[in-house]
Design an enzyme around this catalytic site. Sequence first.
Site, PDB file in Angstrom:
ATOM      1  N   LEU A  16       4.526  23.975  31.356  1.00  0.00           N
ATOM      2  CA  LEU A  16       3.076  24.140  31.280  1.00  0.00           C
ATOM      3  C   LEU A  16       2.555  24.666  32.616  1.00  0.00           C
ATOM      4  CD1 LEU A  16       1.544  23.659  28.717  1.00  0.00           C
ATOM      5  CD2 LEU A  16       0.780  21.469  29.585  1.00  0.00           C
ATOM      6  N   HIS A  17       2.894  25.922  32.914  1.00  0.00           N
ATOM      7  CA  HIS A  17       2.427  26.570  34.145  1.00  0.00           C
ATOM      8  C   HIS A  17       1.086  27.244  33.863  1.00  0.00           C
ATOM      9  CE1 HIS A  17       3.581  30.562  32.609  1.00  0.00           C
ATOM     10  NE2 HIS A  17       4.522  29.865  31.993  1.00  0.00           N
ATOM     11  N   ALA A  18       0.650  28.098  34.738  1.00  0.00           N
ATOM     12  CA  ALA A  18      -0.711  28.644  34.714  1.00  0.00           C
ATOM     13  C   ALA A  18      -1.223  29.113  33.349  1.00  0.00           C
ATOM     14  CB  ALA A  18      -0.829  29.774  35.735  1.00  0.00           C
TER      15      ALA A  18
END
Length: 91
Positions: A16-18
């Site tokens: 769950l990155h940018a």
Amino acid sequence: MAQLTRTVRIGSSHGLHARPAKLFAQAAKDSGVPVTITKDAGKPVNAASILGVIALGIEQGDYVTLTADGENAEALLDTLSELLTTDHDAE
């Protein structure tokens, strides 16, 4: 109204990155329903906070628990669960 919880497994290959965090947090915010996201047995954070969500350091395959409270909680959890289980990095 009862509080609903749902545990889902993260599908994005980079966690769950940018970008997936932004999609997720925006959907939570737009719903107007209070939602939290918790990784493992950690402290719940506001799902509408992009920084809070990114700070959890959620990786692919991690399990998170969503908690929503309100009238459309079930439909919202369906939508948010789908966002989390989809691999947004495959597109």
